[in-house]
Write an enzyme that holds these catalytic residues in place. Structure first.
Site, short mmCIF file in Angstrom:
data_model
loop_
_atom_site.label_atom_id
_atom_site.label_comp_id
_atom_site.label_asym_id
_atom_site.label_seq_id
_atom_site.Cartn_x
_atom_site.Cartn_y
_atom_site.Cartn_z
CG HIS A 209 -0.26 0.32 2.50
ND1 HIS A 209 0.50 -0.61 3.16
CD2 HIS A 209 -0.19 1.45 3.23
CE1 HIS A 209 1.00 -0.08 4.27
NE2 HIS A 209 0.59 1.18 4.33
C1 UD1 Z 1 -2.30 5.03 6.68
C2 UD1 Z 1 -1.02 5.33 7.46
C3 UD1 Z 1 -0.02 4.20 7.24
C4 UD1 Z 1 -0.62 2.85 7.55
C5 UD1 Z 1 -1.89 2.68 6.71
C6 UD1 Z 1 -2.57 1.35 6.97
C7 UD1 Z 1 -0.49 7.73 7.62
C8 UD1 Z 1 0.41 8.80 7.14
N1 UD1 Z 1 -0.38 6.55 6.97
O1 UD1 Z 1 -1.96 5.08 5.30
O2 UD1 Z 1 1.09 4.40 8.10
O3 UD1 Z 1 0.30 1.83 7.23
O4 UD1 Z 1 -2.77 3.76 7.06
O5 UD1 Z 1 -3.72 1.24 6.25
O6 UD1 Z 1 -1.25 7.95 8.54
N2 UD1 Z 1 -9.56 4.85 2.52
C9 UD1 Z 1 -10.74 4.14 2.44
N3 UD1 Z 1 -11.35 3.78 3.59
C10 UD1 Z 1 -10.84 4.09 4.80
C11 UD1 Z 1 -9.64 4.81 4.86
C12 UD1 Z 1 -9.00 5.18 3.72
O7 UD1 Z 1 -11.23 3.84 1.36
O8 UD1 Z 1 -11.45 3.72 5.83
C13 UD1 Z 1 -8.87 5.22 1.27
C14 UD1 Z 1 -9.03 6.67 0.92
O9 UD1 Z 1 -9.30 6.74 -0.44
C15 UD1 Z 1 -7.67 7.28 1.22
C16 UD1 Z 1 -6.73 6.10 1.03
O10 UD1 Z 1 -7.49 4.95 1.40
O11 UD1 Z 1 -7.37 8.33 0.38
C17 UD1 Z 1 -5.52 6.19 1.89
O12 UD1 Z 1 -5.87 6.35 3.29
P1 UD1 Z 1 -4.99 7.28 4.25
O13 UD1 Z 1 -5.53 7.24 5.63
O14 UD1 Z 1 -4.80 8.60 3.61
O15 UD1 Z 1 -3.56 6.63 4.28
P2 UD1 Z 1 -3.11 5.13 4.18
O16 UD1 Z 1 -2.43 4.96 2.85
O17 UD1 Z 1 -4.22 4.18 4.53
#
Ligand code: UD1
Length: 363
Positions: A209
């Protein structure tokens, strides 16, 4: 002593669950520790959040800040504003943050600006790669927190080297491993096991990811193609993070032996890892779990903030060049993977040590 405990994103949930249980045990034994659980809402889906609360029996949060997705700045700003309001309405004696996600850093800043002490669980780990948002979160959090609960001696050294006083650092071990040990007897066989007729040691698990691996669709496809073509026909189970799913949906990549699934629950995911031949990942937390389970782990990163998983455990860093996967897979299938040990204090009792220290502070 009222403690506000913060959880924001998926890897936080495994870290807070045993701390909550240890606080509850302590207060039922007469201590004055109380907690208020605040979910920032950084992760909000059932898949990424809700099912972890159910499976790990984490109580419903007292407050959910519902910040949702956004850029790093949008998420940070949203959490800062909402958590400041939360702290003003329900002023705690201490805030506890865990891990290195955006919620960890933003809540630390909000609390410290209100002069509320902060304890950081998993403090002091460093990848020394400032291009990772998590590294910035770790550095900012540790530069202003008051108490530092560490997973390794090396994390304590990192903190002392930045001028943190030794008496503020408490080497306690790893709360994520508390959760692992507490749940080994209740793992759940996921549906995919029967669907694909998996058998122990005869399949791989993959998760990716990180922006460095998934944000460029060409690189992602190169990586997945190498994986598809070099696993001796063994199936690969790939629970897919929303970021990776989004990238892949715009491509025509096909692989009969890679089974892409929605993100799994904790109990199903650990079941799959524990019975696998090996894991391919860019996660940090998974390298800790494979180390304790003794499962070979190939990490597609140039650096790690968890060097003990390489030096002591079963993890190997192979960098982010997709071609490096080939020799690593060969080594795995030849049966030449190293066997590892379990790092000191990763024994399932870390949260008890944290709570014992909190009890001392509350006196
Ligand atoms: C975050 C953490 C990372 C961790 C990862 C585990 C930070 C900087 N990064 O990264 O350390 O390893 O979580 O998952 O905090 N989304 C959904 N549903 C959700 C949440 C997110 O669909 O419940 C999608 C959204 O489109 C979002 C993308 O996932 O833009 C990324 O989520 P985000 O929280 O921005 O960061 P992660 O890449 O998940």
């Amino acid at each position: 002593m009222l403690i506000t405990l913060v959880a924001g994103a998926r890897p936080n949930f495994m870290k807070i669950a045993p701390i909550i249980r240890a606080i509850e045990k302590s207060s039922s034994n007469g201590s004055i520790l109380r907690y208020r659980l605040v979910h920032t809402g950084q992760h909000y889906d059932k898949n990424m959040s809700g099912q972890f609360f159910d499976q790990l029996q984490i109580p419903t949060p007292h407050a959910n800040l519902e910040v949702g997705s956004g850029t790093q700045a949008e998420q940070t700003a949203g959490i800062l504003i909402a958590f400041e309001k939360e702290l003003i309405s329900n002023k705690p004696d201490m805030v506890i943050v865990v891990g290195d996600v955006t919620s960890t850093m933003a809540c630390t800043i909000a609390a410290k600006k209100l002069c509320i002490p902060v304890a950081h669980v998993e403090a002091g780990i460093r990848s020394w790669d400032i291009t990772m948002p998590e590294e910035i979160n770790r550095m900012v959090t540790d530069s202003i927190a008051d108490w530092f609960y560490t997973t390794t001696e090396e994390a304590g050294t990192n903190l002392r080297n930045t001028g943190i006083k030794p008496e503020k650092i408490v080497f306690v071990g790893n709360t994520m491993i508390d959760t692992l040990y507490a749940n080994l007897h209740r793992l759940i066989k996921p549906q995919i096991w029967d669907d694909v007729q998996l058998s122990s040691g005869e399949y791989l698990v993959a998760t990716l990811h990180r922006p460095s691996n998934v944000d460029d669709p060409q690189r992602l496809i190169q990586l997945l193609s190498i994986l598809r073509d070099n696993t001796n026909g063994k199936p690969i189970i790939f629970p897919i993070h929303p970021r990776t799913a989004k990238m892949l949906s715009g491509t025509s990549f096909k692989a009969d032996n890679i089974h892409f699934l929605e993100p799994l629950g904790y109990l199903e995911f650990v079941y799959l890892v524990k019975n696998s031949k090996g894991v391919i990942t860019d996660s940090g937390g998974i390298t800790e779990e494979t180390t304790v389970l003794g499962i070979p782990c190939i990490t597609l990163r140039d650096s790690t903030e968890r060097p003990e998983t390489v030096a002591i455990g079963t993890n190997e860093l192979i960098g982010t060049n997709p071609t490096a996967l080939l020799p690593a897979l060969e080594k795995l299938f030849k049966g030449n993977w190293k066997s590892g040990d379990i790092p000191p204090l990763w024994d399932g009792h870390t949260s008890d040590r944290i709570v014992k220290h909190l009890e001392l502070l509350s006196k």
